[in-house]
Design a protein around this motif. Structure first.
Motif, PDB file in Angstrom:
ATOM      1  N   ASN A   1       6.347  -3.131   2.458  1.00  0.00           N
ATOM      2  CA  ASN A   1       6.076  -3.728   1.152  1.00  0.00           C
ATOM      3  C   ASN A   1       7.249  -4.620   0.745  1.00  0.00           C
ATOM      4  O   ASN A   1       8.415  -4.317   1.061  1.00  0.00           O
TER       5      ASN A   1
ATOM      6  N   HIS B   1       1.945  -6.022  -1.224  1.00  0.00           N
ATOM      7  CA  HIS B   1       1.728  -4.574  -1.158  1.00  0.00           C
ATOM      8  C   HIS B   1       0.730  -4.285  -0.041  1.00  0.00           C
ATOM      9  O   HIS B   1      -0.316  -4.917   0.042  1.00  0.00           O
TER      10      HIS B   1
ATOM     11  N   LEU C   1      -0.875  -3.167  -9.977  1.00  0.00           N
ATOM     12  CA  LEU C   1       0.119  -4.127  -9.493  1.00  0.00           C
ATOM     13  C   LEU C   1      -0.012  -5.419 -10.275  1.00  0.00           C
ATOM     14  O   LEU C   1      -1.104  -5.770 -10.722  1.00  0.00           O
TER      15      LEU C   1
ATOM     16  N   THR D   1       1.328 -10.012  -7.201  1.00  0.00           N
ATOM     17  CA  THR D   1       1.570  -9.269  -5.962  1.00  0.00           C
ATOM     18  C   THR D   1       0.318  -9.299  -5.094  1.00  0.00           C
ATOM     19  O   THR D   1      -0.752  -8.880  -5.529  1.00  0.00           O
TER      20      THR D   1
ATOM     21  N   ILE E   1      -2.132  -8.171  -1.992  1.00  0.00           N
ATOM     22  CA  ILE E   1      -2.450  -6.886  -1.364  1.00  0.00           C
ATOM     23  C   ILE E   1      -3.010  -7.169   0.018  1.00  0.00           C
ATOM     24  O   ILE E   1      -3.921  -7.980   0.171  1.00  0.00           O
TER      25      ILE E   1
ATOM     26  N   PRO F   1       7.246   1.740   1.886  1.00  0.00           N
ATOM     27  CA  PRO F   1       7.365   1.246   0.509  1.00  0.00           C
ATOM     28  C   PRO F   1       8.774   0.713   0.260  1.00  0.00           C
ATOM     29  O   PRO F   1       9.685   0.931   1.063  1.00  0.00           O
TER      30      PRO F   1
ATOM     31  N   SER G   1       2.424   6.964  -1.024  1.00  0.00           N
ATOM     32  CA  SER G   1       3.238   5.743  -0.895  1.00  0.00           C
ATOM     33  C   SER G   1       3.252   5.239   0.542  1.00  0.00           C
ATOM     34  O   SER G   1       3.508   4.060   0.786  1.00  0.00           O
TER      35      SER G   1
ATOM     36  N   GLY H   1      -0.182   3.604   0.956  1.00  0.00           N
ATOM     37  CA  GLY H   1      -0.252   2.409   0.129  1.00  0.00           C
ATOM     38  C   GLY H   1      -1.065   2.594  -1.137  1.00  0.00           C
ATOM     39  O   GLY H   1      -1.294   1.629  -1.873  1.00  0.00           O
TER      40      GLY H   1
ATOM     41  N   LEU I   1       3.243   4.649  -5.064  1.00  0.00           N
ATOM     42  CA  LEU I   1       4.615   4.175  -4.891  1.00  0.00           C
ATOM     43  C   LEU I   1       5.515   5.401  -4.798  1.00  0.00           C
ATOM     44  O   LEU I   1       5.132   6.497  -5.209  1.00  0.00           O
TER      45      LEU I   1
END
Lengths: 202, 101
Positions: free
Chosen positions: A96, A101, A148, A152, A154, A169, A191, A194, A197
């Motif tokens: 990440n 992400h 998010l 950001t 994905i 992460p 985390s 995904g 976090l």
């Protein structure tokens, strides 16, 4: 109606009876060994779990050379830490960043990196997650409590029988000087898939 | 550090899982073949994943039939014998197939 009969009667769940039947057939044919079956169960029920993956992540946070190795050849870097075995033969670590992400799914069935995360949680195996993670990842993440920023991106990685993914992460802020064990304690299973976090230090 | 949570809801789920891993290790099928078979068995599964291991067991029976290691009739018959053994076993004692008579 007398109720005492069934109190003294065993009844197997139909799935239990079929599983016993299969084990009997396979043992008689020499295809499985009950002792080996017990050993496999013990491994996956008690020994292998997401704490392994957490140690990989903590080391990546703490050791740039290891992080670089992990990015280049995750299979080798992870097996160097002693985490080897079935469904970990071909690993890829996905990192990440501030702008990206990563999240992992298996749309086919339930492929998952057992040596580092153990066996998958129920939601990972559910048709709902498997079908929606790719189509509407942002909405799925929101249901996990992870919202998010729109900026950001994905990226969703679809696991296969051959290739498994581990999300690395980002290291939480205010963790300078943390030992590797203290860092590992911040790393949750979610985390590393995904859908979450890491914890932030108290 | 906590031990990992037990991923199985019932002993049969663990047995079915472990037999599959053992048969794959023994070379009866590749994991790619297994994933495809499991995928088929998961069609129509409960959206919440609650019947995952029921599907898993169905897939295991299917791949064993395909590999001619057993037949559905053989599994049915032996499952009935196990059920008979359970009925014939007093509560609290281990259920043995011989108890089916």
């Amino acid at each position: 109606m007398p109720h005492d009969h069934h109190d003294h009667d065993n009844h197997l769940d139909p799935m239990e009876a079929r599983t016993r039947a299969l084990e009997t057939i396979l043992t008689r044919k020499g295809l499985v060994d009950p002792a080996a079956i017990d050993a496999i169960i013990e491994t996956y029920a008690e020994k292998v779990g997401p704490r392994n993956g957490a140690q990989v992540v903590a080391r990546a946070w703490d050791d740039p050379a290891f992080a670089e190795w992990l990015a280049r050849d995750a299979t080798a870097a992870i097996s160097d830490m002693g985490f080897t075995g079935r469904q970990g033969e071909h690993m890829q670590a996905v990192f990440n960043t501030d702008t990206l992400h990563n999240m992992v799914v298996c749309t086919l069935c339930s492929c998952y990196p057992w040596p580092v995360l153990g066996l998958p949680p129920v939601w990972y195996k559910s048709p709902a997650y498997r079908s929606r993670a790719v189509i509407e990842p942002r909405a799925v993440l929101a249901e996990f409590g992870l919202t998010l920023p729109e900026s950001t991106g994905i990226r969703v990685w679809d696991s296969t029988a051959e290739l498994r993914y581990l999300v690395i992460p980002q290291r939480p802020a205010n963790t300078d000087g943390f030992t590797r064990d203290a860092l590992a304690d911040l790393v949750t299973r979610e985390s590393m898939i995904g859908t979450g976090l890491p914890r932030v230090p108290a | 550090m906590n031990p990992p949570e037990n991923p199985f809801d019932a002993p049969w789920q663990a047995q079915a899982f472990a037999m599959t891993v053992a048969l794959h290790q023994a070379g009866l099928f590749t994991w790619t073949e297994w994933a495809a078979t499991l995928n088929k068995a998961l069609q129509g599964a409960a959206p919440d994943g609650s019947d995952y291991y029921t599907c898993w067991l169905r897939a295991l029976e299917a791949i064993l039939t395909e590999k001619t290691a057993t037949t559905p009739a053989e599994v049915d018959a032996l499952a009935q014998r196990w059920q008979a053994a359970a009925h014939a076993t007093p509560h609290g004692q281990p259920i043995l197939l011989e108890n089916a008579g």
